[in-house]
Design a protein around this motif. Sequence first.
Motif, PDB file in Angstrom:
ATOM      1  N   ASP A 114       0.957  -1.302  -0.119  1.00  0.00           N
ATOM      2  CA  ASP A 114      -0.060  -0.117  -0.114  1.00  0.00           C
ATOM      3  C   ASP A 114       0.955   1.396   0.078  1.00  0.00           C
ATOM      4  O   ASP A 114       1.613   1.410   0.780  1.00  0.00           O
ATOM      5  N   PRO A 115       1.030   2.239  -1.121  1.00  0.00           N
ATOM      6  CA  PRO A 115       1.644   3.244  -1.238  1.00  0.00           C
ATOM      7  C   PRO A 115       1.434   4.061   0.164  1.00  0.00           C
ATOM      8  O   PRO A 115       2.318   4.897   0.448  1.00  0.00           O
ATOM      9  N   ASP A 116       0.204   4.348   0.552  1.00  0.00           N
ATOM     10  CA  ASP A 116       0.120   5.325   1.852  1.00  0.00           C
ATOM     11  C   ASP A 116       0.662   4.582   3.027  1.00  0.00           C
ATOM     12  O   ASP A 116       1.205   5.418   3.562  1.00  0.00           O
ATOM     13  N   ARG A 117       0.544   3.613   3.056  1.00  0.00           N
ATOM     14  CA  ARG A 117       1.277   2.673   4.250  1.00  0.00           C
ATOM     15  C   ARG A 117       2.601   2.979   4.260  1.00  0.00           C
ATOM     16  O   ARG A 117       3.399   3.065   5.231  1.00  0.00           O
ATOM     17  N   GLU A 118       3.204   2.775   3.095  1.00  0.00           N
ATOM     18  CA  GLU A 118       4.598   2.786   2.787  1.00  0.00           C
ATOM     19  C   GLU A 118       5.149   4.224   3.355  1.00  0.00           C
ATOM     20  O   GLU A 118       5.969   4.383   4.042  1.00  0.00           O
ATOM     21  N   GLN A 119       4.376   5.338   2.859  1.00  0.00           N
ATOM     22  CA  GLN A 119       4.737   6.699   3.341  1.00  0.00           C
ATOM     23  C   GLN A 119       4.603   6.998   4.664  1.00  0.00           C
ATOM     24  O   GLN A 119       5.669   7.371   5.250  1.00  0.00           O
ATOM     25  N   GLU A 120       3.612   6.417   5.013  1.00  0.00           N
ATOM     26  CA  GLU A 120       3.114   6.633   6.714  1.00  0.00           C
ATOM     27  C   GLU A 120       4.396   5.922   7.358  1.00  0.00           C
ATOM     28  O   GLU A 120       4.776   6.534   8.462  1.00  0.00           O
ATOM     29  N   LEU A 121       4.934   4.676   7.180  1.00  0.00           N
ATOM     30  CA  LEU A 121       5.568   4.060   7.722  1.00  0.00           C
ATOM     31  C   LEU A 121       7.072   4.807   7.702  1.00  0.00           C
ATOM     32  O   LEU A 121       7.737   4.735   8.887  1.00  0.00           O
ATOM     33  N   ALA A 122       7.370   4.814   6.501  1.00  0.00           N
ATOM     34  CA  ALA A 122       8.613   5.639   6.342  1.00  0.00           C
ATOM     35  C   ALA A 122       8.973   6.795   6.825  1.00  0.00           C
ATOM     36  O   ALA A 122       9.911   7.177   7.899  1.00  0.00           O
ATOM     37  N   LEU A 123       7.925   7.636   7.111  1.00  0.00           N
ATOM     38  CA  LEU A 123       8.020   8.939   7.727  1.00  0.00           C
ATOM     39  C   LEU A 123       7.882   8.748   9.221  1.00  0.00           C
ATOM     40  O   LEU A 123       8.383   9.610  10.126  1.00  0.00           O
ATOM     41  N   ALA A 124       7.084   7.742   9.914  1.00  0.00           N
ATOM     42  CA  ALA A 124       6.935   7.356  11.130  1.00  0.00           C
ATOM     43  C   ALA A 124       8.697   7.151  11.697  1.00  0.00           C
ATOM     44  O   ALA A 124       8.987   7.508  12.656  1.00  0.00           O
TER      45      ALA A 124
END
Length: 345
Positions: A114-124
Motif C-alpha cells: 500500500d503506497p500510503d502505508r509505505e509513506q506513513e511507515l517511512a515517515l514514522a
Amino acid sequence: MPETQRRPESRYGNRPTMKDVAARAGVGLKTVSRVVNGEPGVTPETERRVQEAIDALGFRRNDSARVLRKGRTASIGLVLEDLADPFYGPLSRAVEEVARAHGALLINGSSAEDPDREQELALALCARRVDGLVVIPAGDDHRYLEPEIKAGVATVFVDRPAGHIDADCVLSDNFGGAHEGVSHLVAHEHRRIGFIGDMPRIHTAAERLRGYRTAMEDAGIAVEDAWMSLGATDPLRVRRAAEEMLSGPAPVTAIFSGNNRVTVTVIRVLAERTRRVALVAFDDLELADLLQPGVTVIAQDAALLGRTAAERLFGQLDGTLITPERIELPTRLVRRGSGELPPAD
C-alpha cells in the motif's frame, strides 16, 4: 505499616534514573555518567559501587541525550512489502547482520503493498530519528522523502527503484532473468507459453513481462493476449488465469510464473491435471526440488540484495558513498525438471 514506611507503588514507565543510581552509590551524577559511558577518571572502587547500584536498580541508559548530542541514533529502518513473504526473510536478515556489524539496531515494518502505508511507515521511522532507511517501495512517487534525505537520512531502495527522486537502488536483473527463463522453454520446443505475473504497476512485474515478450519476439513467436495475465497474486485470480490458459482447443504447453506466490497456485493447478505442462518460475521456493518433477526456477539472491543495500546505506552514513547508483544483480537459472519437459502435443 506506618505511612512513612510504605514503599511507593510501582508505575508503568517509572524507570530508575542516573540520579537514583548516584544516590544509591553515594556519588555525583558526573561520576555515574562516566561509568555508564565508559569514560576514564573513575577509581576501580567507585566504578564497582556505581555498577552495583546499576545492577540493583535495573538501570538502563537513555540514549535520547546522546541522540541530541551526536545527531545519530544507531538505528536504521527497513520498509518491506510483506513480512510474511518468504523472499523477504533472507533479505531482512542480511540487512540486520550488516546493521549489527555497524553497531546499529534494525527496525522494520510492512507496507502491505500500500503506497500510503509505505509513506506513513517511512515517515514514522524518520520521526523516530533513524539514521537511514532501506525501502522496498510500494508506491511510485517518493518525493515525500526529499526533505528527510536533505536532512541527512541515508536512503537506499531495494528490489524496486524509487520514483521521481535520485536515490541509490539495488535490483535483480528482472528483465534478463525472465528472458532467460522463457528462452529456456523455447529451447525445449515450446511455442505456446503463458505468463502469469503480479500487478503491472510494480516494477518487477513489468520488467519480467518485458523479458517474456522480448524472448518470445526473439524466437519469432507472436504472443496472444490470452497467454498473458497480470494482476493480484491472490490464489483465486491466479487459478482462474492458469485454468483459462490451459483450456480450449490450443492451450499453452508451458507457463512462466512471475513470482513465488503465483508459482504456488500454478503448481496446485498443474497437479490437478493429467496433461504435463512445463513450468519455469521466477523466484526459488522452499521444497521446489522435492516436487515431481522439481521446479525449474530463475533464482534471485535475496540475501545479496539486502546485504548490498545495507552496505550502500552505511557507505552513505560514513561519507564514502555520495553519488547515487543503480546496482543490478544477476539471476541464475536452476534446472530441476519442470522447465525441461517437452510439449505434450
